[in-house]
Design an enzyme around this catalytic site. Structure first.
Site, PDB file in Angstrom:
ATOM      1  N   GLY A  45       0.831  -1.194   0.000  1.00 38.56           N
ATOM      2  CA  GLY A  45       0.000   0.000   0.000  1.00 38.56           C
ATOM      3  C   GLY A  45       0.866   1.244   0.000  1.00 38.56           C
ATOM      4  O   GLY A  45       2.018   1.205   0.452  1.00 38.56           O
ATOM      5  N   GLN A  50       2.922  10.079   1.127  1.00 36.58           N
ATOM      6  CA  GLN A  50       4.231   9.429   1.283  1.00 36.58           C
ATOM      7  C   GLN A  50       5.195   9.792   0.162  1.00 36.58           C
ATOM      8  O   GLN A  50       6.401   9.584   0.300  1.00 36.58           O
ATOM      9  CB  GLN A  50       4.077   7.902   1.350  1.00 36.58           C
ATOM     10  CG  GLN A  50       3.440   7.424   2.647  1.00 36.58           C
ATOM     11  CD  GLN A  50       3.342   5.913   2.668  1.00 36.58           C
ATOM     12  OE1 GLN A  50       2.398   5.348   2.147  1.00 36.58           O
ATOM     13  NE2 GLN A  50       4.318   5.258   3.260  1.00 36.58           N
ATOM     14  N   CYS A  92       6.068  -0.163   7.198  1.00 38.08           N
ATOM     15  CA  CYS A  92       5.671   1.021   6.424  1.00 38.08           C
ATOM     16  C   CYS A  92       6.832   1.422   5.530  1.00 38.08           C
ATOM     17  O   CYS A  92       7.981   1.432   5.975  1.00 38.08           O
ATOM     18  CB  CYS A  92       5.326   2.158   7.385  1.00 38.08           C
ATOM     19  SG  CYS A  92       4.847   3.678   6.556  1.00 38.08           S
ATOM     20  N   LEU A  93       6.529   1.771   4.277  1.00 38.77           N
ATOM     21  CA  LEU A  93       7.590   2.168   3.354  1.00 38.77           C
ATOM     22  C   LEU A  93       8.267   3.464   3.796  1.00 38.77           C
ATOM     23  O   LEU A  93       9.381   3.741   3.378  1.00 38.77           O
ATOM     24  CB  LEU A  93       7.031   2.317   1.933  1.00 38.77           C
ATOM     25  CG  LEU A  93       6.507   1.026   1.293  1.00 38.77           C
ATOM     26  CD1 LEU A  93       5.930   1.313  -0.087  1.00 38.77           C
ATOM     27  CD2 LEU A  93       7.595  -0.039   1.214  1.00 38.77           C
ATOM     28  N   HIS A 134      -4.249   1.376   7.487  1.00 38.63           N
ATOM     29  CA  HIS A 134      -2.901   1.953   7.585  1.00 38.63           C
ATOM     30  C   HIS A 134      -2.744   3.128   6.608  1.00 38.63           C
ATOM     31  O   HIS A 134      -2.267   4.200   6.984  1.00 38.63           O
ATOM     32  CB  HIS A 134      -1.881   0.835   7.289  1.00 38.63           C
ATOM     33  CG  HIS A 134      -0.454   1.269   7.263  1.00 38.63           C
ATOM     34  ND1 HIS A 134       0.482   0.807   8.167  1.00 38.63           N
ATOM     35  CD2 HIS A 134       0.219   2.109   6.428  1.00 38.63           C
ATOM     36  CE1 HIS A 134       1.661   1.360   7.887  1.00 38.63           C
ATOM     37  NE2 HIS A 134       1.522   2.154   6.835  1.00 38.63           N
ATOM     38  N   GLU A 135      -3.171   2.930   5.354  1.00 38.41           N
ATOM     39  CA  GLU A 135      -3.013   3.983   4.339  1.00 38.41           C
ATOM     40  C   GLU A 135      -3.946   5.161   4.606  1.00 38.41           C
ATOM     41  O   GLU A 135      -3.586   6.311   4.390  1.00 38.41           O
ATOM     42  CB  GLU A 135      -3.241   3.430   2.930  1.00 38.41           C
ATOM     43  CG  GLU A 135      -2.303   2.310   2.513  1.00 38.41           C
ATOM     44  CD  GLU A 135      -0.832   2.608   2.764  1.00 38.41           C
ATOM     45  OE1 GLU A 135      -0.430   3.787   2.696  1.00 38.41           O
ATOM     46  OE2 GLU A 135      -0.078   1.658   3.041  1.00 38.41           O
ATOM     47  N   HIS A 138      -2.426   7.427   6.993  1.00 40.75           N
ATOM     48  CA  HIS A 138      -1.448   8.329   6.355  1.00 40.75           C
ATOM     49  C   HIS A 138      -2.130   9.603   5.872  1.00 40.75           C
ATOM     50  O   HIS A 138      -1.604  10.703   6.053  1.00 40.75           O
ATOM     51  CB  HIS A 138      -0.793   7.644   5.146  1.00 40.75           C
ATOM     52  CG  HIS A 138       0.409   6.815   5.498  1.00 40.75           C
ATOM     53  ND1 HIS A 138       1.515   7.318   6.134  1.00 40.75           N
ATOM     54  CD2 HIS A 138       0.684   5.506   5.274  1.00 40.75           C
ATOM     55  CE1 HIS A 138       2.423   6.358   6.295  1.00 40.75           C
ATOM     56  NE2 HIS A 138       1.933   5.246   5.792  1.00 40.75           N
TER      57      HIS A 138
HETATM   58 ZN   LIG Z   1       2.795   3.404   5.760  1.00 39.50          ZN
END
Ligand SMILES: [Zn+2]
Length: 173
Positions: A45, A50, A92-93, A134-135, A138
């Site tokens: 995701g 991000q 998380c990226l 999660h997204e 963000h």
């Molecule tokens: Zn993340």
């Protein structure tokens, strides 16, 4: 085009993302970039903020674990109902190498616009449910480490500072 993923605690990651007024070609180009960037980083995701774009757009692909599903792009997503509880070790990226248990709703129903601007409602279970929550966090300026203890978060902050410093050294800036 693959974009750079911002590392926490970059200020854009703490920003509330703005709703999209119209799903046009610019939004679709952003969605393409998000997919390319997510796949390049082997994530499931990615949210627009991000990559430094504070707009309410996210992409998801949990098909490696949920082959019955397909990749999804969501514009202006909203959780309209949530059921149950689950705990999942999330990464998380924007926080490479960090994994923490986070408590989430087990099943969520999400309303959003697809890449054609059509309203959709989707019941999300399993990894997709975790990933969409999660997204969506963000887009509200929240990262998964905001769900863990202050002590853990401070340890993570220190590790991220070191990671950021080593990356800056590597690119020579
Ligand atoms: Zn993340």
């Amino acid at each position: 085009m693959r974009r750079d993923i911002l590392l926490w605690p970059h200020p854009v990651l703490k920003q509330q993302a703005a709703p999209i007024a119209r799903v046009d070609d610019a939004v679709r180009a952003l969605i393409d970039d998000l997919f390319e960037t997510m796949y390049g980083a082997e994530g499931v995701g990615l949210a627009a903020n991000q990559v430094g774009v504070p707009q309410r757009v996210l992409v998801l692909d949990t098909t490696s674990r949920q082959p019955e599903l397909r990749p999804l792009a969501m514009v202006n997503p909203v959780i309209v109902s949530a059921e149950g509880e689950t705990v999942y070790a999330e990464g998380c990226l924007s926080l490479p190498g960090e994994v923490e248990d986070v408590e989430r709703a087990a099943v969520v129903t999400v309303r959003y616009l697809d890449e054609q601007g059509h309203a959709q409602t989707l019941r999300c279970e399993g990894l997709l449910s975790i990933a969409v929550q999660h997204e969506l966090d963000h887009l509200d300026g929240i990262v998964f480490v905001d769900h863990v203890s202050v002590l853990k978060r401070e340890l993570i902050r220190r590790r991220m500072k070191r990671l950021q410093a080593s990356r800056e050294l590597r690119v020579g800036t």
